[in-house]
Design an enzyme around this catalytic site. Structure first.
Site, PDB file in Angstrom:
ATOM      1  N   SER A   1     -11.651   0.931  -5.693  1.00  0.00           N
ATOM      2  CA  SER A   1     -11.362   1.381  -7.064  1.00  0.00           C
ATOM      3  C   SER A   1     -12.580   1.380  -7.973  1.00  0.00           C
ATOM      4  O   SER A   1     -12.519   0.915  -9.114  1.00  0.00           O
ATOM      5  CB  SER A   1     -10.256   0.540  -7.702  1.00  0.00           C
ATOM      6  OG  SER A   1      -9.077   0.747  -7.022  1.00  0.00           O
ATOM      7  N   SER A   2     -13.667   1.934  -7.465  1.00  0.00           N
ATOM      8  CA  SER A   2     -14.852   2.072  -8.322  1.00  0.00           C
ATOM      9  C   SER A   2     -14.530   2.964  -9.509  1.00  0.00           C
ATOM     10  O   SER A   2     -15.027   2.746 -10.614  1.00  0.00           O
ATOM     11  CB  SER A   2     -16.029   2.638  -7.523  1.00  0.00           C
ATOM     12  OG  SER A   2     -15.675   3.849  -6.905  1.00  0.00           O
TER      13      SER A   2
ATOM     14  N   ASP B   1       2.985   2.126  -4.947  1.00  0.00           N
ATOM     15  CA  ASP B   1       3.001   2.200  -6.429  1.00  0.00           C
ATOM     16  C   ASP B   1       3.647   3.485  -6.933  1.00  0.00           C
ATOM     17  O   ASP B   1       4.426   3.455  -7.874  1.00  0.00           O
ATOM     18  CB  ASP B   1       1.615   1.927  -7.052  1.00  0.00           C
ATOM     19  CG  ASP B   1       0.508   2.895  -6.671  1.00  0.00           C
ATOM     20  OD1 ASP B   1       0.725   3.737  -5.780  1.00  0.00           O
ATOM     21  OD2 ASP B   1      -0.574   2.803  -7.288  1.00  0.00           O
TER      22      ASP B   1
ATOM     23  N   TYR C   1      -3.682  12.443   0.104  1.00  0.00           N
ATOM     24  CA  TYR C   1      -2.970  11.528  -0.789  1.00  0.00           C
ATOM     25  C   TYR C   1      -1.800  12.259  -1.452  1.00  0.00           C
ATOM     26  O   TYR C   1      -0.661  11.767  -1.439  1.00  0.00           O
ATOM     27  CB  TYR C   1      -3.946  10.980  -1.838  1.00  0.00           C
ATOM     28  CG  TYR C   1      -3.368   9.922  -2.749  1.00  0.00           C
ATOM     29  CD1 TYR C   1      -3.398   8.580  -2.394  1.00  0.00           C
ATOM     30  CD2 TYR C   1      -2.796  10.260  -3.974  1.00  0.00           C
ATOM     31  CE1 TYR C   1      -2.879   7.603  -3.229  1.00  0.00           C
ATOM     32  CE2 TYR C   1      -2.274   9.297  -4.812  1.00  0.00           C
ATOM     33  CZ  TYR C   1      -2.316   7.971  -4.435  1.00  0.00           C
ATOM     34  OH  TYR C   1      -1.791   7.004  -5.273  1.00  0.00           O
TER      35      TYR C   1
ATOM     36  N   GLU D   1       0.831  -1.211   0.000  1.00  0.00           N
ATOM     37  CA  GLU D   1       0.000   0.000   0.000  1.00  0.00           C
ATOM     38  C   GLU D   1       0.862   1.256   0.000  1.00  0.00           C
ATOM     39  O   GLU D   1       1.825   1.374   0.755  1.00  0.00           O
ATOM     40  CB  GLU D   1      -0.898  -0.025   1.244  1.00  0.00           C
ATOM     41  CG  GLU D   1      -2.268   0.532   0.990  1.00  0.00           C
ATOM     42  CD  GLU D   1      -3.074  -0.321   0.011  1.00  0.00           C
ATOM     43  OE1 GLU D   1      -3.063   0.004  -1.199  1.00  0.00           O
ATOM     44  OE2 GLU D   1      -3.689  -1.302   0.446  1.00  0.00           O
ATOM     45  N   HIS D   2       0.485   2.174  -0.861  1.00  0.00           N
ATOM     46  CA  HIS D   2       1.214   3.434  -1.049  1.00  0.00           C
ATOM     47  C   HIS D   2       2.660   3.175  -1.501  1.00  0.00           C
ATOM     48  O   HIS D   2       3.572   3.913  -1.147  1.00  0.00           O
ATOM     49  CB  HIS D   2       1.157   4.302   0.216  1.00  0.00           C
ATOM     50  CG  HIS D   2      -0.220   4.856   0.452  1.00  0.00           C
ATOM     51  ND1 HIS D   2      -0.681   5.986  -0.185  1.00  0.00           N
ATOM     52  CD2 HIS D   2      -1.255   4.406   1.199  1.00  0.00           C
ATOM     53  CE1 HIS D   2      -1.940   6.222   0.186  1.00  0.00           C
ATOM     54  NE2 HIS D   2      -2.310   5.273   1.022  1.00  0.00           N
TER      55      HIS D   2
ATOM     56  N   GLY E   1     -16.584   5.069  -3.276  1.00  0.00           N
ATOM     57  CA  GLY E   1     -15.887   5.669  -2.138  1.00  0.00           C
ATOM     58  C   GLY E   1     -15.479   4.652  -1.083  1.00  0.00           C
ATOM     59  O   GLY E   1     -15.166   5.012   0.047  1.00  0.00           O
TER      60      GLY E   1
ATOM     61  N   ASP F   1      -4.455   0.525  -9.497  1.00  0.00           N
ATOM     62  CA  ASP F   1      -5.883   0.232  -9.632  1.00  0.00           C
ATOM     63  C   ASP F   1      -6.263  -0.069 -11.081  1.00  0.00           C
ATOM     64  O   ASP F   1      -6.999  -1.004 -11.375  1.00  0.00           O
ATOM     65  CB  ASP F   1      -6.720   1.410  -9.109  1.00  0.00           C
ATOM     66  CG  ASP F   1      -6.338   1.791  -7.701  1.00  0.00           C
ATOM     67  OD1 ASP F   1      -5.688   0.971  -7.020  1.00  0.00           O
ATOM     68  OD2 ASP F   1      -6.674   2.915  -7.280  1.00  0.00           O
TER      69      ASP F   1
HETATM   70  C1  GLA Z   1      -5.206   4.572  -4.266  1.00  0.00           C
HETATM   71  C2  GLA Z   1      -4.457   4.911  -5.549  1.00  0.00           C
HETATM   72  C3  GLA Z   1      -3.442   3.821  -5.895  1.00  0.00           C
HETATM   73  C4  GLA Z   1      -2.543   3.538  -4.697  1.00  0.00           C
HETATM   74  C5  GLA Z   1      -3.366   3.327  -3.431  1.00  0.00           C
HETATM   75  C6  GLA Z   1      -2.507   3.182  -2.210  1.00  0.00           C
HETATM   76  O1  GLA Z   1      -5.977   3.427  -4.456  1.00  0.00           O
HETATM   77  O2  GLA Z   1      -5.376   5.060  -6.618  1.00  0.00           O
HETATM   78  O3  GLA Z   1      -2.692   4.205  -7.016  1.00  0.00           O
HETATM   79  O4  GLA Z   1      -1.595   4.554  -4.526  1.00  0.00           O
HETATM   80  O5  GLA Z   1      -4.277   4.384  -3.212  1.00  0.00           O
HETATM   81  O6  GLA Z   1      -1.756   2.022  -2.273  1.00  0.00           O
END
Ligand code: GLA
Length: 389
Positions: free
Chosen positions: A130-131, A40, A226, A37-38, A126, A176
């Protein structure tokens, strides 16, 4: 609803709205991220899984030229997109994900036909599943079907990511859109975000499944946090004199600790640790070492909560409840998934125990927060597909 049922449903909706059956039906899934997570946007590794929740569109060419009519069958709202000029942002807000993708095709010199479209999404909005990526990749897949211009799935994912950047204002990474475009049934996707090389990691062991627990606390990536995290990571990389945090080691970070703020230090510590955890987790999934994967999921959550500060009270409560149930009760691991600040947790559980675990999490979460959680299970689903062409 299975994808087949969903396709039948959207075909009926299309016929009701436009008076004849659709010519094309396309779908693209949402995702959970198992771990990574975080990482990419730090050129690291991610290990997402497409879920059995989809954005789905039924469409046909329209008699009246020059515009696309999109009917959202859930919210009973119609978006009209004028094709006679370059496509820009407009109302309704959700149409911007679609507009962004169409603009990407326009920029590649593709002539977009006039279309009637009926649309539906079973990816909670939300919820950190990843909708928006599902909607973008679904739109790109519809364009492929309707124009006959098939795209390399990586190019498609990048086009969809650009739509998110330019039309939704979220500087997201590539995870995503990649999983929505490239997911494969029965597999996780190990993605090296630097080289964009992907590897399908089989996860077909019937003894485990993923539970998705929606805290029903809204998640707003556009809120600025973010982008702030991204900037802090870039600052960390600059201080460490590396191109991105992917290139730094835990030792290097410790040596440079005095040169950076405590916040930047902790952000970097999360990213460096998380990249390592992701590589290990992929290996352990290959070996069906579920206890190992689960332990890494808990560590990932702790790091996101303490160092990266993207969790929230409700996500922490879910992870605590899951941890309390523990291996003896069938939970191997649990963590927040996606951008954070609300949204969903993902739990790796023993198949036979899934219902009891879901019930316990729902009850305890309600007792502790007063909020109803939604829990569902999913096997790794396929990426975007043209169901009818
Ligand atoms: C969101 C972003 C992704 C990724 C995640 C965290 O989903 O769209 O690209 O950075 O947060 O891992």
């Amino acid at each position: 609803m299975t994808l087949k049922d969903l396709a039948a449903h959207i075909a009926t909706e299309f016929r009701k709205r436009f008076g004849h059956p659709p010519r094309w039906i396309v779908a693209a899934p949402g995702r959970v991220n198992v771990i990574g997570e975080h990482t990419d946007y730090n050129d690291g590794f991610v290990l997402p899984m497409a879920i059995e929740r989809y954005a789905i569109m039924a469409a046909d060419t329209a008699v009246v030229p020059g515009k696309i009519t999109i009917y959202d069958t859930q919210f009973k709202e119609t978006a009209l997109i004028d094709l006679s000029t370059p496509i820009t942002k407009a109302q309704p807000k959700w149409s911007n994900y679609i507009r962004g993708v169409l603009a990407g095709f326009q920029n590649r010199g593709v002539r977009i036909p006039a279309l009637n479209v009926a649309f539906l999404s079973t990816v909670p909005i939300g919820g950190g599943l990843s909708s928006s990526a599902a909607l973008e990749v679904c739109t790109a897949t519809l364009m492929e079907a309707a124009t006959g211009r098939t795209m390399d799935p990586i190019e498609k994912a990048l086009l969809a990511q650009k739509a998110e950047h330019d039309f939704a204002g979220v500087p997201c990474g590539i995870m995503d859109q990649f999983i929505s475009a490239l997911g494969r049934e029965g597999h996780l996707l190990l993605l090296d975000c630097r080289t964009q090389k992907t590897e399908l990691v089989p996860m077909s062991d019937p003894s485990v499944e993923m539970l998705v627990i929606n805290t029903n606390v809204k998640h707003e990536l556009g809120s600025g946090e973010y982008a702030k995290r991204r900037a802090e990571c870039e600052q960390g990389a600059r201080i460490l004199s590396v191109a991105s945090l992917r290139d730094a080691t835990a030792d290097q970070l410790e040596k440079c600790k005095a040169k950076m703020s405590n916040v930047v230090y902790r952000r970097a510590r999360h990213v460096i640790g998380e990249i390592e955890r992701t590589i290990h987790a992929a290996e352990w999934v290959r070996q069906s070492n579920w206890q190992g994967v689960g332990t890494l999921m808990y560590s990932s959550h702790a790091s996101l909560r303490n160092d990266y500060e993207v969790s929230c009270k409700e996500l922490d409560i879910v992870v605590d409840i899951a941890g309390g149930i523990g291996c003896a009760g069938g939970v191997y691991g649990c963590r927040m998934t996606g951008g954070g600040f609300g949204g969903c947790c993902v739990a790796l559980v023993k198949t036979g125990a899934a219902d009891a675990i879901a019930g316990k999490i729902e009850a305890d979460y309600k007792a502790k927060t007063g909020i109803e959680a939604n829990v569902f299970s999913s096997r790794p689903a396929a990426g975007a597909t043209i169901i009818k062409s």
